[in-house]
Scaffold this active site. Structure first.
Site, PDB file in Angstrom:
ATOM      1  N   LYS A  72       0.839  -1.205   0.000  1.00  0.00           N
ATOM      2  CA  LYS A  72       0.000   0.000   0.000  1.00  0.00           C
ATOM      3  C   LYS A  72       0.877   1.260   0.000  1.00  0.00           C
ATOM      4  O   LYS A  72       2.086   1.166  -0.066  1.00  0.00           O
ATOM      5  CB  LYS A  72      -0.944  -0.036   1.204  1.00  0.00           C
ATOM      6  CG  LYS A  72      -1.745  -1.364   1.327  1.00  0.00           C
ATOM      7  CD  LYS A  72      -2.776  -1.568   0.236  1.00  0.00           C
ATOM      8  CE  LYS A  72      -3.305  -2.980   0.132  1.00  0.00           C
ATOM      9  NZ  LYS A  72      -4.299  -3.386   1.096  1.00  0.00           N
ATOM     10  N   HIS A  73       0.249   2.426   0.119  1.00  0.00           N
ATOM     11  CA  HIS A  73       1.004   3.689  -0.048  1.00  0.00           C
ATOM     12  C   HIS A  73       2.082   3.903   0.989  1.00  0.00           C
ATOM     13  O   HIS A  73       3.155   4.389   0.693  1.00  0.00           O
ATOM     14  CB  HIS A  73       0.050   4.880  -0.005  1.00  0.00           C
ATOM     15  CG  HIS A  73      -0.835   4.946  -1.187  1.00  0.00           C
ATOM     16  ND1 HIS A  73      -1.860   4.059  -1.369  1.00  0.00           N
ATOM     17  CD2 HIS A  73      -0.824   5.748  -2.256  1.00  0.00           C
ATOM     18  CE1 HIS A  73      -2.460   4.345  -2.514  1.00  0.00           C
ATOM     19  NE2 HIS A  73      -1.855   5.362  -3.066  1.00  0.00           N
TER      20      HIS A  73
END
Ligand SMILES: *Cc1c(COP(=O)(O)O)cnc(C)c1O
Length: 384
Positions: free
Chosen positions: A184-185
């Site tokens: 994820k980010h």
């Protein structure tokens, strides 16, 4: 053949991240200490929410949203078919029935018209998944939720930093869930967050992540008491200080890394615009994606075969493409609950053509150029 493997997504860790974790190792609190509070405060401020509660992963975040919303056996929760299984499983954890909504043909987020037609007297929540990082049509979904007095639970695991009509996601729905898994980010190894503007809901999530006990150990220590009271059946879904220190350090680079994702998107859009066989992801007016994924769709009647051929060629060329997602209702577990192919035809058709290209902040221009070249070759090999 000797070219380096390019993953579809991965973490970026710098020296500041390493130093932040080492600092916690030298201190007094490995878990439930000051780094948790600091991470929560900064994350809440980043998304513009009143409160943020750190939890052990994104799935736990969704589970606690369901519990905090008071959802249980006999209730229905509307979930889009095109998402990671956890978006639907959270409703099953609390004994609710999942009702699958189809997705919009253009942007692949939950189809608002279909949601409106699925609401019954048993519906207790709508799960809005910001697919690939693109915010759902949140105003329309909020209007449906308000009309029926139900919760809008946003699964923003793909979308920290995404903007809907000028506001960051995390500040808009009844509750929003985030994940800090390495693809994820931003990452904490494993980790998640629930954000909300409702202090009562935040309080319930806080209590339920710690066994349903009304105050944590550190607060008892400072109050000088051993006494605690378990008021509800909760879980150990706490996120350690080690992880929160990493999260805090990652958060400080979030905007810079989002900018890099946008650069990569612009380059893909530019270089793939001419490739007729590919349909590129869209970013409709007023909805800025955080670009967790860059999902293209191979078109045409023979899409499934050609998508699979392209996938295999790219994997042979050491490029880690992936497919997001096999629609949730087609998994064996949900089929055993009575769900069938044909329930969400748009998601099913999209699945046949979907292919996620590498997308992460550490992807270099050279690596991206290699991906684009190999796609051209792979499409030619796959034929028409
Ligand atoms: C990653 C993800 C989750 C689950 O997050 P974990 O931290 O892996 O538990 C839930 N929903 C979506 C859409 C995700 O991408």
């Amino acid at each position: 053949m000797s070219s380096e493997f390019i993953p579809y997504g991965r973490q970026v860790i710098d020296q500041a991240d390493i130093d932040a974790v080492v600092e916690v190792l030298k201190g007094d609190w490995l878990t439930t200490g000051p780094a948790v509070d600091a991470f929560e405060v900064e994350f809440a401020s980043y998304v513009g929410a009143g409160e943020a509660v750190a939890v052990s992963n994104g799935t736990a975040a969704l589970h606690l949203c369901m519990l905090a919303a008071g959802i249980g056996p006999g209730d229905e929760v509307i979930v889009p078919a095109l998402t990671f299984v956890a978006s639907a499983n959270a409703a099953r954890f609390v004994g609710a029935d999942v009702v699958f909504a189809d997705v919009d043909e253009e942007d692949l987020t939950i189809d608002v018209g279909h949601v409106a037609s699925l609401v019954t007297a048993r519906t207790k929540a709508i799960v809005a998944v910001d697919f690939a990082g693109l915010p759902c049509r949140l105003d329309e979904l909020l209007a449906i939720a308000h009309q029926h007095g139900i919760a809008l639970i946003e699964d923003a695991c793909h979308a920290p930093g995404a903007i809907y009509r000028g506001r960051r996601v995390g500040s808009i729905a009844t509750m929003t869930a985030f994940s800090f898994h390495p693809v994820k980010h931003m990452t904490t190894g494993e980790g998640g967050m629930v954000t909300t503007n409702d202090p009562a809901l935040a309080g319930r999530v806080r209590m339920l992540r710690n066994h349903g006990i009304d105050a944590d150990f550190r607060h008892r220590e400072s109050a000088g008491t051993w006494e605690y009271d378990m008021v509800e059946l909760g879980y150990n879904y706490r996120l350690p200080d080690l992880n929160c220190a990493l999260g805090l350090s990652q958060l400080r680079r979030a905007d810079e890394r989002l900018k890099r994702r946008r650069e990569l998107v612009a380059a893909y859009n530019d270089r793939l615009a001419e490739v007729e066989e590919l349909r590129l992801p869209v970013e409709p007016d007023g909805r800025q994606s955080a670009w967790h994924l860059y999902p293209v769709r191979v078109g045409g009647p023979d899409a499934a075969r050609r998508r699979t051929a392209v996938f295999q060629s790219l994997r042979r060329a050491n490029i880690g493409v992936n497919v997001h997602y096999k629609p949730v209702h087609l998994h064996t577990y949900y089929a055993q609950l009575g769900h069938r192919k044909g329930e969400c035809p748009v998601a099913e058709a999209a699945y046949d053509g979907l292919l996620s290209l590498p997308m992460w902040a550490g992807l270099t221009d050279e690596a991206q150029a290699r991906v684009v070249n190999e796609i051209d070759k792979a499409l030619q090999e796959a034929g028409t």
